[in-house]
Motif scaffolding. Structure first.
Motif, PDB file in Angstrom:
ATOM      1  N   PHE A  67     -18.072 -33.894  -5.867  1.00 23.49           N
ATOM      2  CA  PHE A  67     -17.201 -32.779  -5.504  1.00 23.49           C
ATOM      3  C   PHE A  67     -15.818 -34.085  -5.659  1.00 23.49           C
ATOM      4  O   PHE A  67     -15.813 -34.685  -5.495  1.00 23.49           O
ATOM      5  CB  PHE A  67     -16.624 -33.093  -4.236  1.00 23.49           C
ATOM      6  N   SER A  68     -15.200 -33.426  -6.737  1.00 23.58           N
ATOM      7  CA  SER A  68     -14.110 -34.351  -6.957  1.00 23.58           C
ATOM      8  C   SER A  68     -14.632 -35.585  -7.407  1.00 23.58           C
ATOM      9  O   SER A  68     -15.229 -35.982  -8.060  1.00 23.58           O
ATOM     10  CB  SER A  68     -13.001 -34.355  -5.585  1.00 23.58           C
ATOM     11  N   ALA A  69     -13.887 -37.028  -6.761  1.00 24.77           N
ATOM     12  CA  ALA A  69     -13.790 -38.043  -7.378  1.00 24.77           C
ATOM     13  C   ALA A  69     -15.301 -38.375  -7.268  1.00 24.77           C
ATOM     14  O   ALA A  69     -15.299 -39.288  -8.206  1.00 24.77           O
ATOM     15  CB  ALA A  69     -12.747 -39.336  -6.464  1.00 24.77           C
ATOM     16  N   GLY A  70     -15.689 -37.623  -6.464  1.00 25.79           N
ATOM     17  CA  GLY A  70     -17.710 -38.008  -6.261  1.00 25.79           C
ATOM     18  C   GLY A  70     -18.390 -38.323  -7.608  1.00 25.79           C
ATOM     19  O   GLY A  70     -19.417 -38.075  -8.038  1.00 25.79           O
ATOM     20  N   VAL A  71     -17.801 -37.019  -8.374  1.00 23.06           N
ATOM     21  CA  VAL A  71     -18.310 -36.808  -9.307  1.00 23.06           C
ATOM     22  C   VAL A  71     -18.512 -38.089 -10.456  1.00 23.06           C
ATOM     23  O   VAL A  71     -19.244 -38.031 -11.235  1.00 23.06           O
ATOM     24  CB  VAL A  71     -17.854 -34.967 -10.381  1.00 23.06           C
ATOM     25  N   VAL A  72     -17.802 -38.659 -10.664  1.00 19.30           N
ATOM     26  CA  VAL A  72     -17.109 -40.748 -11.564  1.00 19.30           C
ATOM     27  C   VAL A  72     -18.832 -40.937 -11.345  1.00 19.30           C
ATOM     28  O   VAL A  72     -19.265 -40.714 -11.333  1.00 19.30           O
ATOM     29  CB  VAL A  72     -16.443 -40.828 -11.227  1.00 19.30           C
ATOM     30  N   ILE A  75     -22.328 -38.748 -10.846  1.00 13.68           N
ATOM     31  CA  ILE A  75     -22.691 -38.800 -12.623  1.00 13.68           C
ATOM     32  C   ILE A  75     -23.810 -39.985 -13.066  1.00 13.68           C
ATOM     33  O   ILE A  75     -24.144 -40.734 -13.744  1.00 13.68           O
ATOM     34  CB  ILE A  75     -21.514 -38.132 -13.826  1.00 13.68           C
ATOM     35  N   ALA A  76     -22.770 -41.455 -12.914  1.00 16.60           N
ATOM     36  CA  ALA A  76     -23.411 -42.592 -13.579  1.00 16.60           C
ATOM     37  C   ALA A  76     -24.551 -42.639 -12.770  1.00 16.60           C
ATOM     38  O   ALA A  76     -25.269 -43.445 -13.430  1.00 16.60           O
ATOM     39  CB  ALA A  76     -22.297 -43.387 -13.226  1.00 16.60           C
ATOM     40  N   ALA A  77     -24.250 -42.494 -11.295  1.00 18.66           N
ATOM     41  CA  ALA A  77     -25.700 -43.395 -10.439  1.00 18.66           C
ATOM     42  C   ALA A  77     -26.877 -41.898 -10.818  1.00 18.66           C
ATOM     43  O   ALA A  77     -27.887 -42.162 -10.792  1.00 18.66           O
ATOM     44  CB  ALA A  77     -24.791 -41.839  -9.327  1.00 18.66           C
ATOM     45  N   ALA A  78     -26.831 -40.653 -11.681  1.00 17.45           N
ATOM     46  CA  ALA A  78     -27.837 -40.379 -11.953  1.00 17.45           C
ATOM     47  C   ALA A  78     -28.320 -40.140 -13.418  1.00 17.45           C
ATOM     48  O   ALA A  78     -29.699 -40.624 -13.529  1.00 17.45           O
ATOM     49  CB  ALA A  78     -27.473 -38.485 -12.075  1.00 17.45           C
ATOM     50  N   VAL A  99     -13.918 -34.828 -15.939  1.00 19.93           N
ATOM     51  CA  VAL A  99     -15.274 -35.864 -16.415  1.00 19.93           C
ATOM     52  C   VAL A  99     -16.254 -35.535 -16.826  1.00 19.93           C
ATOM     53  O   VAL A  99     -16.764 -34.873 -17.147  1.00 19.93           O
ATOM     54  CB  VAL A  99     -15.470 -36.434 -14.605  1.00 19.93           C
ATOM     55  N   PRO A 100     -16.704 -36.064 -18.328  1.00 17.90           N
ATOM     56  CA  PRO A 100     -17.542 -35.763 -19.137  1.00 17.90           C
ATOM     57  C   PRO A 100     -19.271 -36.505 -18.574  1.00 17.90           C
ATOM     58  O   PRO A 100     -19.204 -36.894 -17.814  1.00 17.90           O
ATOM     59  CB  PRO A 100     -17.491 -36.620 -20.538  1.00 17.90           C
ATOM     60  N   LEU A 101     -19.620 -35.120 -18.437  1.00 18.24           N
ATOM     61  CA  LEU A 101     -20.835 -34.777 -18.211  1.00 18.24           C
ATOM     62  C   LEU A 101     -21.742 -34.310 -19.045  1.00 18.24           C
ATOM     63  O   LEU A 101     -22.410 -33.505 -19.724  1.00 18.24           O
ATOM     64  CB  LEU A 101     -20.965 -33.487 -17.161  1.00 18.24           C
ATOM     65  N   SER A 120     -13.126 -27.974 -18.779  1.00 14.74           N
ATOM     66  CA  SER A 120     -13.976 -28.976 -18.521  1.00 14.74           C
ATOM     67  C   SER A 120     -15.297 -28.646 -19.363  1.00 14.74           C
ATOM     68  O   SER A 120     -15.832 -29.311 -19.435  1.00 14.74           O
ATOM     69  CB  SER A 120     -14.115 -28.741 -17.328  1.00 14.74           C
ATOM     70  N   LEU A 121     -15.247 -27.811 -19.574  1.00  8.38           N
ATOM     71  CA  LEU A 121     -16.304 -26.748 -20.495  1.00  8.38           C
ATOM     72  C   LEU A 121     -15.551 -27.758 -22.493  1.00  8.38           C
ATOM     73  O   LEU A 121     -16.634 -28.228 -22.675  1.00  8.38           O
ATOM     74  CB  LEU A 121     -15.959 -25.735 -21.451  1.00  8.38           C
ATOM     75  N   LEU A 122     -15.051 -28.238 -22.344  1.00  8.29           N
ATOM     76  CA  LEU A 122     -14.628 -28.956 -23.400  1.00  8.29           C
ATOM     77  C   LEU A 122     -15.100 -30.956 -23.416  1.00  8.29           C
ATOM     78  O   LEU A 122     -15.200 -31.019 -24.471  1.00  8.29           O
ATOM     79  CB  LEU A 122     -13.660 -29.642 -23.783  1.00  8.29           C
ATOM     80  N   LEU A 123     -15.173 -31.256 -22.085  1.00  6.26           N
ATOM     81  CA  LEU A 123     -16.179 -32.141 -21.928  1.00  6.26           C
ATOM     82  C   LEU A 123     -17.458 -32.142 -21.641  1.00  6.26           C
ATOM     83  O   LEU A 123     -18.477 -33.587 -21.708  1.00  6.26           O
ATOM     84  CB  LEU A 123     -15.337 -32.745 -20.891  1.00  6.26           C
ATOM     85  N   SER A 124     -18.227 -30.730 -22.262  1.00  7.16           N
ATOM     86  CA  SER A 124     -19.357 -30.603 -21.636  1.00  7.16           C
ATOM     87  C   SER A 124     -19.774 -30.159 -20.403  1.00  7.16           C
ATOM     88  O   SER A 124     -19.100 -31.110 -19.409  1.00  7.16           O
ATOM     89  CB  SER A 124     -20.445 -31.647 -22.016  1.00  7.16           C
TER      90      SER A 124
END
Length: 180
Positions: A67-72, A75-78, A99-101, A120-124
């Motif tokens: 969620f929110s800042a946790g996404v940053v 995604i790197a941890a994943a 956040v690019p995903l 956000s879809l622009l960032l995949s």
């Protein structure tokens, strides 16, 4: 399948509301990253937490819900978890605007409004995503997804995307069922 929740920068009570609002029957499969504040952004801390909790179960499939800042940080941890031999079954980003995903695993976004969804879809992202309609405030997505009405958008057919009306919690249930 294990579920790791990576909250943002907010009161811990919101995460408890998130779990009790729709995930309580899966409580034994949930790990909540305990990092507060800026640690929500820290992939190394999330990885250390995963390593400590999954010592003998690195090959167990994990679904990240962030969620929110946790996404940053999540995604790197994943990415790193997968590089280290772990299995990422899916990645779900709730209001991770900006956040690019990308990854070698399915990715889904949930957004608190249509603009956030579209931009956000622009960032995949993947093909199955959700946006709230009517618009809700940012924290409502984490506090009470069972009360957030909106649209599931399946864009796997770009010429004719499919939409279905449901709550954010129902959308999350469907995703978790898919990855069980």
């Amino acid at each position: 399948m294990m579920i790791i929740l990576c909250p943002g920068i907010h009161e811990p009570e919101l995460t408890e509301n998130f779990i009790s609002g729709w995930l309580s029957e899966k409580r034994d499969k949930i790990m909540v990253f305990p990092g507060q504040g800026i640690l929500a952004l820290s992939a190394p801390h999330i990885l250390q937490f995963l390593g400590d909790r999954c010592k003998n179960r690195q090959n167990s499939p994990i679904v990240f819900i962030s969620f929110s800042a946790g996404v940053v940080g999540a995604i790197a941890a994943a990415w790193n978890w997968q590089i280290w031999g772990g299995q990422v079954k899916a990645f779900i980003a709730i209001d991770g605007w900006g956040v690019p995903l990308w990854g070698d695993f399915p990715i889904h976004r949930l957004s608190h409004d249509y603009f956030t969804h579209w931009s956000s879809l622009l960032l995949s992202s993947g093909h199955n995503n959700f946006y709230a309609e009517p618009t809700v405030d940012h924290l409502s997505m984490w506090r009470s997804p069972q009360n957030v009405q909106g649209w599931w958008v399946d864009s796997s057919n770009e010429d004719s995307p499919q939409k279905m009306r449901l709550t954010a919690a129902e959308f999350l249930h469907l995703l978790l069922k898919r990855y069980e």
